[in-house]
Design an enzyme around this catalytic site. Structure first.
Site, PDB file in Angstrom:
ATOM      1  N   GLY A  25      57.859  67.236  55.604  1.00  0.00           N
ATOM      2  CA  GLY A  25      56.721  66.823  56.416  1.00  0.00           C
ATOM      3  C   GLY A  25      55.834  67.949  56.895  1.00  0.00           C
ATOM      4  CG  PHE A  26      53.853  67.313  60.475  1.00  0.00           C
ATOM      5  CD1 PHE A  26      53.989  67.719  61.798  1.00  0.00           C
ATOM      6  CD2 PHE A  26      54.037  65.966  60.188  1.00  0.00           C
ATOM      7  CE1 PHE A  26      54.308  66.819  62.804  1.00  0.00           C
ATOM      8  CE2 PHE A  26      54.352  65.050  61.195  1.00  0.00           C
ATOM      9  CZ  PHE A  26      54.491  65.482  62.500  1.00  0.00           C
TER      10      PHE A  26
ATOM     11  CB  CYS B  30      51.471  78.666  52.346  1.00  0.00           C
ATOM     12  SG  CYS B  30      52.127  77.502  53.562  1.00  0.00           S
TER      13      CYS B  30
ATOM     14  N   GLY C  45      54.395  70.269  53.903  1.00  0.00           N
ATOM     15  CA  GLY C  45      55.074  70.301  52.611  1.00  0.00           C
ATOM     16  C   GLY C  45      55.966  69.082  52.515  1.00  0.00           C
TER      17      GLY C  45
ATOM     18  NE  ARG D 185      59.009  73.525  52.658  1.00  0.00           N
ATOM     19  CZ  ARG D 185      58.406  74.581  52.137  1.00  0.00           C
ATOM     20  NH1 ARG D 185      57.511  74.422  51.189  1.00  0.00           N
ATOM     21  NH2 ARG D 185      58.701  75.809  52.540  1.00  0.00           N
ATOM     22  N   GLY D 186      57.349  70.285  48.369  1.00  0.00           N
ATOM     23  CA  GLY D 186      56.265  71.009  47.739  1.00  0.00           C
ATOM     24  C   GLY D 186      55.897  72.220  48.569  1.00  0.00           C
TER      25      GLY D 186
ATOM     26  CE1 TYR E 162      61.061  81.947  61.883  1.00  0.00           C
ATOM     27  CE2 TYR E 162      59.243  80.948  63.110  1.00  0.00           C
ATOM     28  CZ  TYR E 162      60.495  81.534  63.090  1.00  0.00           C
ATOM     29  OH  TYR E 162      61.206  81.698  64.257  1.00  0.00           O
ATOM     30  CG  HIS E 163      60.577  75.354  59.528  1.00  0.00           C
ATOM     31  ND1 HIS E 163      59.423  74.647  59.774  1.00  0.00           N
ATOM     32  CD2 HIS E 163      60.874  75.138  58.220  1.00  0.00           C
ATOM     33  CE1 HIS E 163      59.031  74.035  58.673  1.00  0.00           C
ATOM     34  NE2 HIS E 163      59.901  74.317  57.713  1.00  0.00           N
TER      35      HIS E 163
END
Length: 224
Positions: A158-159, A176, A147, A78-79, A84-85
């Protein structure tokens, strides 16, 4: 003009690699002639992802410290930089054929931001864009990271909206790559824990409104 259809999938908490494989399957489905659009709404087990413009130096904790905390690390296509997730964070992966909408990546990014801004408004929170950055902010703190990747006008990634994640985990990275701004969550702003199911419903509704899609009945991944 008939509004595009979009299937919503809510598989719960999913390991990052499995969710990525799921996205690839849905991208293939969307790529095929008259393929469907999808919105994946899920949570991840704790993981730090590094985007295409990412820098491993933006991970502040050692790999042993991350392992002790049960946090994995994945490089992704991704961009964006380091993100963190984890549980308590609602991650949305729209798999859309932009030919059915608008072939404009910057427009699409602004649409995703608008979805989050409308959801926050439901809680009387003013979400804002910040010039020079992608995502949604409340004051000087980011509440949602975005991203994406686009392949032949099919979107994926996505988000990520912070609902009630373990906020201490953000201290292990420079989110980021940004050092002069903070991170926040719905729980922190509201002063109480917001239901994830409730937020999922509000996100799906705002997504349908902003993107102009008709949400289809829920399906399971095994039905694809």
């Amino acid at each position: 003009m008939i509004a595009p259809q979009c299937y919503v999938l809510k598989p719960g908490i999913v390991e990052y690699g499995k969710a990525y494989e799921m996205q690839k399957r849905l991208v293939q489905e969307c790529t095929e002639a008259n393929g469907s659009n999808f919105l994946l709404l899920l949570q991840h087990n704790p993981v730090i992802t590094i985007g295409r413009s990412g820098n491993g130096d933006n991970i502040l904790a050692s790999r042993s410290a991350l392992a002790s905390a049960g946090i994995g690390v994945s490089e992704v296509d991704r961009g964006g930089d380091v993100t963190y997730h984890g549980p308590g964070q609602l991650t949305g992966y729209p798999i859309l054929n932009l030919r059915q909408f608008k072939e404009d990546i910057h427009w699409y990014l602004r649409q995703l931001e608008e979805v989050i801004i409308r959801v926050l408004a439901e809680y009387d929170i003013i979400g804002e864009r910040m010039e020079g950055y992608t995502g949604v902010w409340v004051g000087n703190e980011k509440i949602a990271a975005i991203g994406i990747a686009v392949r032949r006008w099919i979107t994926y990634h996505g988000f990520a909206l912070n609902v009630h994640p373990d906020m201490s985990h953000f201290g292990m990275i420079k989110p980021c790559g940004i050092t002069d701004k903070g991170v926040t969550s719905l729980e922190k702003l509201m002063g109480y824990r917001v239901s994830m199911d409730e937020v999922e419903e509000k996100v799906a509704s705002a997504f349908a409104e902003v993107m102009g899609v008709v949400l289809c009945p829920l399906i399971t991944v095994t039905e694809l």
